[in-house]
Design a protein around this motif. Structure first.
Motif, PDB file in Angstrom:
ATOM      1  N   ASP A 100     -29.750  -6.012 -22.600  1.00 12.38           N
ATOM      2  CA  ASP A 100     -28.513  -6.705 -23.089  1.00 12.38           C
ATOM      3  C   ASP A 100     -28.063  -6.734 -24.450  1.00 12.38           C
ATOM      4  O   ASP A 100     -26.739  -6.757 -24.852  1.00 12.38           O
ATOM      5  CB  ASP A 100     -28.463  -8.290 -22.641  1.00 12.38           C
ATOM      6  CG  ASP A 100     -28.448  -8.475 -21.250  1.00 12.38           C
ATOM      7  OD1 ASP A 100     -28.011  -7.533 -20.397  1.00 12.38           O
ATOM      8  OD2 ASP A 100     -28.918  -9.697 -20.588  1.00 12.38           O
ATOM      9  N   ASN A 101     -28.859  -6.330 -25.415  1.00 14.00           N
ATOM     10  CA  ASN A 101     -28.687  -6.433 -26.695  1.00 14.00           C
ATOM     11  C   ASN A 101     -28.027  -5.151 -27.368  1.00 14.00           C
ATOM     12  O   ASN A 101     -27.653  -4.824 -28.191  1.00 14.00           O
ATOM     13  CB  ASN A 101     -30.073  -6.696 -27.621  1.00 14.00           C
ATOM     14  CG  ASN A 101     -30.231  -8.214 -27.517  1.00 14.00           C
ATOM     15  OD1 ASN A 101     -29.493  -9.007 -27.518  1.00 14.00           O
ATOM     16  ND2 ASN A 101     -31.708  -8.426 -27.690  1.00 14.00           N
ATOM     17  N   PHE A 102     -28.189  -3.987 -26.339  1.00 15.27           N
ATOM     18  CA  PHE A 102     -27.602  -2.590 -26.830  1.00 15.27           C
ATOM     19  C   PHE A 102     -26.133  -2.717 -27.189  1.00 15.27           C
ATOM     20  O   PHE A 102     -25.801  -1.987 -28.175  1.00 15.27           O
ATOM     21  CB  PHE A 102     -27.616  -1.572 -25.397  1.00 15.27           C
ATOM     22  CG  PHE A 102     -29.181  -1.305 -25.091  1.00 15.27           C
ATOM     23  CD1 PHE A 102     -29.994  -1.087 -26.075  1.00 15.27           C
ATOM     24  CD2 PHE A 102     -29.428  -1.218 -23.724  1.00 15.27           C
ATOM     25  CE1 PHE A 102     -31.154  -0.651 -25.714  1.00 15.27           C
ATOM     26  CE2 PHE A 102     -30.493  -0.620 -23.435  1.00 15.27           C
ATOM     27  CZ  PHE A 102     -31.673  -0.498 -24.413  1.00 15.27           C
ATOM     28  N   ASN A 103     -25.598  -3.773 -26.532  1.00 14.67           N
ATOM     29  CA  ASN A 103     -23.867  -3.518 -26.883  1.00 14.67           C
ATOM     30  C   ASN A 103     -23.630  -4.064 -28.307  1.00 14.67           C
ATOM     31  O   ASN A 103     -22.493  -3.991 -28.845  1.00 14.67           O
ATOM     32  CB  ASN A 103     -23.213  -4.528 -25.772  1.00 14.67           C
ATOM     33  CG  ASN A 103     -21.622  -4.120 -25.727  1.00 14.67           C
ATOM     34  OD1 ASN A 103     -21.622  -2.883 -25.711  1.00 14.67           O
ATOM     35  ND2 ASN A 103     -20.797  -4.750 -25.302  1.00 14.67           N
ATOM     36  N   LYS A 104     -24.285  -4.921 -28.837  1.00 12.57           N
ATOM     37  CA  LYS A 104     -24.264  -5.487 -30.301  1.00 12.57           C
ATOM     38  C   LYS A 104     -24.970  -4.603 -31.196  1.00 12.57           C
ATOM     39  O   LYS A 104     -24.733  -4.696 -32.675  1.00 12.57           O
ATOM     40  CB  LYS A 104     -24.437  -7.140 -30.381  1.00 12.57           C
ATOM     41  CG  LYS A 104     -25.840  -7.447 -30.141  1.00 12.57           C
ATOM     42  CD  LYS A 104     -26.097  -8.849 -30.277  1.00 12.57           C
ATOM     43  CE  LYS A 104     -27.446  -9.529 -29.555  1.00 12.57           C
ATOM     44  NZ  LYS A 104     -27.491 -10.997 -29.719  1.00 12.57           N
TER      45      LYS A 104
END
Length: 284
Positions: free
Chosen positions: A272-276
């Motif tokens: 989920d942290n890939f996008n930021k």
């Protein structure tokens, strides 16, 4: 009164070639030609405009756009063997990083989307160039891509690919040994796991993220009008530190996304942290 029959016979008798020339000129007047100045066969004086006879150079209005990925830990350049002060206020040293990117989409300022569904890249931080794309000349304001391998490719045997192909066998392996599918993101190293921390780097660190469920899309916003020229580069930054937001790494130094409820929960947080963690690298 003029007798056209006699005139015709006189012309054919005395000047037969003149009649043939007149026929050619009359037929040329009725011939269609391409009136589009952007076409390769542009010929405005060749007769009436045609509907579908124009020929275009498919590469004439394309740009060669190259994606480059730059790896950092906070504001420090990512380097193997270097110690960073980051996770849970602990020291960490990284020894391996590889990850897959696929399913690229380029969104223009007028919301046209150019889709490259067949491209899969294996990113190595020692070689920051992901690959090149041929795109129509335009202003692009967003890139979309997924971290990982799409489902229709994720369960193919790596042996089916030739040596050097990103989905072929890799060393170290990027494929699960006990579960069909690829490891989408593989990060390894050492971390200080002592209480209190003492910078000993006593614990292995390994985050292996994969499975179809964790095939995560990333959006990177661009600056409009910035990439409308030939041979453009887009530089994207990945901040490794942001990947661990919300994860207690000292308590969860080993995460394999295929087993264990806690490991799977942390793998979901990580993906989920890939996008930021991916964003446009600022120009210096």
């Amino acid at each position: 009164m003029l007798n056209f029959t006699k005139v015709y016979k006189a012309i054919m008798h005395k000047c037969p070639f003149l009649f043939l020339i007149l026929l050619v000129l009359l037929s040329a007047c009725n011939k269609e030609s391409c009136h589009d100045p952007d076409a390769e066969n542009f010929h405005p004086a060749g007769g009436s405009a045609c509907d579908d006879c124009c020929i275009y150079d498919e590469n004439k209005n394309l740009i060669n756009l190259q994606l480059k990925f730059h790896h950092f830990v906070n504001n420090d350049k990512f380097e193997y063997g270097r110690e960073y002060y980051m996770l849970d206020a602990r020291f960490v040293k990284f020894t391996f990083l590889r990850y897959y990117l696929s399913d690229f989409k380029f969104v223009s300022s007028n919301n046209d989307t150019i889709h490259f569904s067949d491209k899969v890249f294996l990113i190595d931080p020692n070689d920051n160039i992901a690959g090149s794309f041929e795109l129509p000349i335009a202003s692009y304001n967003e890139i979309l891509f997924n971290v990982g391998v799409p489902e229709h490719l994720n369960h193919i045997n790596p042996a089916e690919y030739s040596h050097g192909h990103p989905l072929g066998y890799q060393s170290p392996s990027m494929h699960w040994e006990i579960n069909p599918g690829y490891i989408f993101f593989k990060l390894e190293g050492r971390i200080d796991n002592t209480i209190p921390p003492n910078a000993e780097l006593n614990q292995d660190l390994a985050y292996h993220i994969g499975t179809d469920m964790l095939y995560e899309q990333v959006s990177v916003l661009l600056n409009s009008n910035l990439y409308a020229e030939q041979n453009a580069n887009i530089n994207i930054k990945l901040d490794i530190n942001k990947l661990f937001d919300g994860i207690q790494v000292a308590n969860n130094p080993i995460v394999m996304a295929i087993s264990g409820e806690i490991a799977i929960q942390n793998a979901i947080l990580f993906s989920d942290n890939f996008n930021k963690a991916f964003y446009l690298k600022a120009k210096k």
